[in-house]
Scaffold this motif. Structure first.
Motif, mmCIF file in Angstrom:
data_model
loop_
_atom_site.group_PDB
_atom_site.id
_atom_site.type_symbol
_atom_site.label_atom_id
_atom_site.label_comp_id
_atom_site.label_asym_id
_atom_site.label_seq_id
_atom_site.Cartn_x
_atom_site.Cartn_y
_atom_site.Cartn_z
ATOM 1 N N ALA A 216 -85.865 -51.969 -70.234
ATOM 2 C CA ALA A 216 -86.623 -52.653 -69.184
ATOM 3 C C ALA A 216 -86.105 -54.087 -69.045
ATOM 4 C CB ALA A 216 -88.107 -52.647 -69.527
ATOM 5 N N GLN A 217 -85.802 -54.723 -70.161
ATOM 6 C CA GLN A 217 -85.296 -56.095 -70.088
ATOM 7 C C GLN A 217 -83.934 -56.131 -69.386
ATOM 8 O OE1 GLN A 217 -83.438 -58.613 -73.425
ATOM 9 N NE2 GLN A 217 -85.594 -59.118 -73.536
ATOM 10 N N ALA A 218 -83.048 -55.197 -69.788
ATOM 11 C CA ALA A 218 -81.719 -55.164 -69.163
ATOM 12 C C ALA A 218 -81.852 -54.860 -67.665
ATOM 13 C CB ALA A 218 -80.837 -54.128 -69.856
ATOM 14 N N ASP A 223 -81.789 -56.599 -61.986
ATOM 15 C CA ASP A 223 -82.443 -56.837 -60.694
ATOM 16 C C ASP A 223 -82.373 -58.308 -60.282
ATOM 17 O OD1 ASP A 223 -82.998 -54.184 -60.655
ATOM 18 O OD2 ASP A 223 -85.097 -54.388 -61.276
ATOM 19 N N ALA A 224 -82.482 -59.191 -61.278
ATOM 20 C CA ALA A 224 -82.481 -60.622 -60.964
ATOM 21 C C ALA A 224 -81.083 -61.120 -60.610
ATOM 22 C CB ALA A 224 -83.035 -61.416 -62.153
ATOM 23 N N THR A 225 -80.051 -60.491 -61.190
ATOM 24 C CA THR A 225 -78.705 -61.048 -60.999
ATOM 25 C C THR A 225 -77.857 -60.231 -60.028
ATOM 26 O OG1 THR A 225 -77.851 -59.802 -62.902
ATOM 27 C CG2 THR A 225 -78.662 -62.025 -63.348
ATOM 28 N N ALA A 246 -74.609 -43.527 -74.100
ATOM 29 C CA ALA A 246 -74.074 -43.819 -72.757
ATOM 30 C C ALA A 246 -74.999 -43.260 -71.691
ATOM 31 C CB ALA A 246 -72.675 -43.234 -72.610
ATOM 32 N N GLN A 247 -75.497 -42.048 -71.917
ATOM 33 C CA GLN A 247 -76.386 -41.447 -70.921
ATOM 34 C C GLN A 247 -77.680 -42.233 -70.794
ATOM 35 O OE1 GLN A 247 -76.123 -37.463 -72.404
ATOM 36 N NE2 GLN A 247 -75.136 -36.726 -70.532
ATOM 37 N N ALA A 248 -78.208 -42.703 -71.938
ATOM 38 C CA ALA A 248 -79.452 -43.473 -71.899
ATOM 39 C C ALA A 248 -79.255 -44.776 -71.122
ATOM 40 C CB ALA A 248 -79.927 -43.762 -73.319
ATOM 41 N N PHE A 249 -78.124 -45.442 -71.317
ATOM 42 C CA PHE A 249 -77.859 -46.685 -70.580
ATOM 43 C C PHE A 249 -77.596 -46.396 -69.100
ATOM 44 C CE2 PHE A 249 -77.684 -48.760 -74.632
ATOM 45 C CZ PHE A 249 -78.012 -50.074 -74.352
ATOM 46 N N GLN A 250 -76.961 -45.279 -68.838
ATOM 47 C CA GLN A 250 -76.709 -44.910 -67.445
ATOM 48 C C GLN A 250 -78.031 -44.691 -66.718
ATOM 49 O OE1 GLN A 250 -74.636 -45.226 -65.276
ATOM 50 N NE2 GLN A 250 -73.381 -43.423 -64.938
ATOM 51 N N ASP A 251 -78.967 -43.999 -67.393
ATOM 52 C CA ASP A 251 -80.271 -43.731 -66.778
ATOM 53 C C ASP A 251 -81.126 -44.995 -66.717
ATOM 54 O OD1 ASP A 251 -79.470 -41.135 -66.692
ATOM 55 O OD2 ASP A 251 -80.647 -40.482 -68.435
ATOM 56 N N VAL A 253 -80.268 -48.417 -67.099
ATOM 57 C CA VAL A 253 -79.756 -49.639 -66.479
ATOM 58 C C VAL A 253 -78.741 -49.307 -65.384
ATOM 59 C CG1 VAL A 253 -78.780 -51.925 -66.954
ATOM 60 C CG2 VAL A 253 -79.912 -50.688 -68.791
ATOM 61 N N GLY A 254 -77.915 -48.328 -65.664
ATOM 62 C CA GLY A 254 -76.819 -47.993 -64.751
ATOM 63 C C GLY A 254 -75.647 -48.922 -65.016
ATOM 64 N N PHE A 255 -74.453 -48.406 -64.962
ATOM 65 C CA PHE A 255 -73.293 -49.288 -65.156
ATOM 66 C C PHE A 255 -72.137 -48.835 -64.285
ATOM 67 C CE2 PHE A 255 -73.629 -46.328 -68.791
ATOM 68 C CZ PHE A 255 -72.440 -45.632 -68.708
#
Ligand code: GDP
Length: 309
Positions: A216-218, A223-225, A246-251, A253-255
């Motif tokens: 949520a923080q990432a 969203d802010a930047t 990788a899948q967790a970050f993709q879902d 935050v997205g990269f």
């Protein structure tokens, strides 16, 4: 990294040498060997499956070539398919038309984000960019000063909350952990605009494991930047866990791209070979040591040649 995979692949392909024609059984046998070599290197099972299917289809349907003997033809196919799973073309950073270009770094704690921030800053400076590093890892004690140290080494400016100030409310001895990383990120971008830095590198907090607060923080910083590039920093030494991380970050935050770190280690390296296929995002950079210069753009073709020896 990849030494044992390289040896095993070389061994399985060697058996084909000297054969005038390859039978279906020869191709099945070599594919079995390649499959085992990849699984042993910790490459994710679905990636191995589709890789082997493609090799088999292409090897069985390969036209007889005057220039290459059958063994060479299989090596060529394996090489091309390896380049394919590594992403094919080299993917470069896309700089914003209106600077600053914002690059956000995300990944688990210890994956090498802060080190990478310094490396990227130096790499950008070498290309006449003016990067500003923004310290949004306010979770890990020492992360801000670590970024300041790598920034200094890279000759790049670091924007960080001042000790003693508390941007997001609350307070403690330094005031730093009380600051809100989203506010710091916003303020960092404003600073870059005011002072004409053309790239902003946002270092974010990582935890030892995936957790929702971290995501949520990432996502809040994202969203802010509105980053032009979000780079997922992946420690190639973590083996099988790489894919789920990788899948967790993709879902969460997205990269837009992946940076593989610790490729100098002696782990089996399957992460490197799985992450592109699993996430659909290209590997953009590779980090091969702790020093600032142990870093380069990732070239799928060079990596494939290295693996095939
Ligand atoms: P962060 O928590 O994601 O910011 O990770 P750090 O940048 O602090 O890196 C964690 C550790 O890994 C540090 O000791 C770094 O020196 C080390 N490190 C980072 N990148 C590499 C690399 O490519 N190779 C090796 N061998 N060590 C690395």
């Amino acid at each position: 990294m990849f030494e044992s995979l390289s040896d095993r692949l070389a061994g399985s392909l060697k058996d084909l040498r000297g054969k005038g024609r390859l039978s279906g059984a020869d191709i099945d046998a070599v594919c079995r060997e390649i499959r085992l070599a990849l699984l042993e290197a910790d490459v994710a099972l679905p990636v191995v499956r589709s890789f082997i299917t493609r090799i088999k289809e292409r090897a069985k349907g390969a036209e007889v070539s005057a220039a290459l003997n059958p063994a060479q033809q299989v090596v060529k196919i394996v090489n091309e398919e390896l380049v394919g799973i590594l992403g094919g073309e080299t993917r470069r950073i896309e700089f914003a038309k209106n600077p600053p270009t914002v690059i956000m770094l995300a990944g688990l704690q210890g994956s090498g984000k802060t080190t990478l921030a310094g490396k990227l800053a130096k790499w950008l400076k070498d290309q006449n960019h003016t990067p500003l590093l923004v310290a949004c890892d306010l979770q890990r004690p020492g992360a801000v000063s670590q970024l300041q140290i790598v920034g200094e080494r890279a000759g790049a400016t670091v924007y960080a909350p001042h000790p003693g100030t508390s941007i997001g409310g609350g307070d403690n001895a330094l005031g730093i952990t009380a600051a809100d990383p989203v506010e710091v990120a916003r303020a960092g971008i404003a600073e870059a605009k005011n002072k004409h830095f053309d790239v902003v590198i946002v270092d974010t907090a990582g935890r030892l494991g995936i957790d929702e607060e971290l995501m949520a923080q990432a996502a809040g910083i994202r969203d802010a930047t509105q980053p032009d590039e979000t780079l997922f920093v992946l420690d190639a030494m973590i083996g099988q866990d790489a894919v789920s991380t990788a899948q967790a970050f993709q879902d969460g935050v997205g990269f837009t791209g992946v940076v593989l770190t610790k490729l100098d280690g002696d782990a089996r390296g399957g992460a490197a070979l799985s992450v592109r296929e699993v996430t659909g995002r290209p590997i953009m950079f590779a980090s091969t040591g702790e020093k600032l210069e142990d870093f380069d753009v990732f070239h799928p073709d060079r990596m494939a040649s290295r693996i095939l020896g």
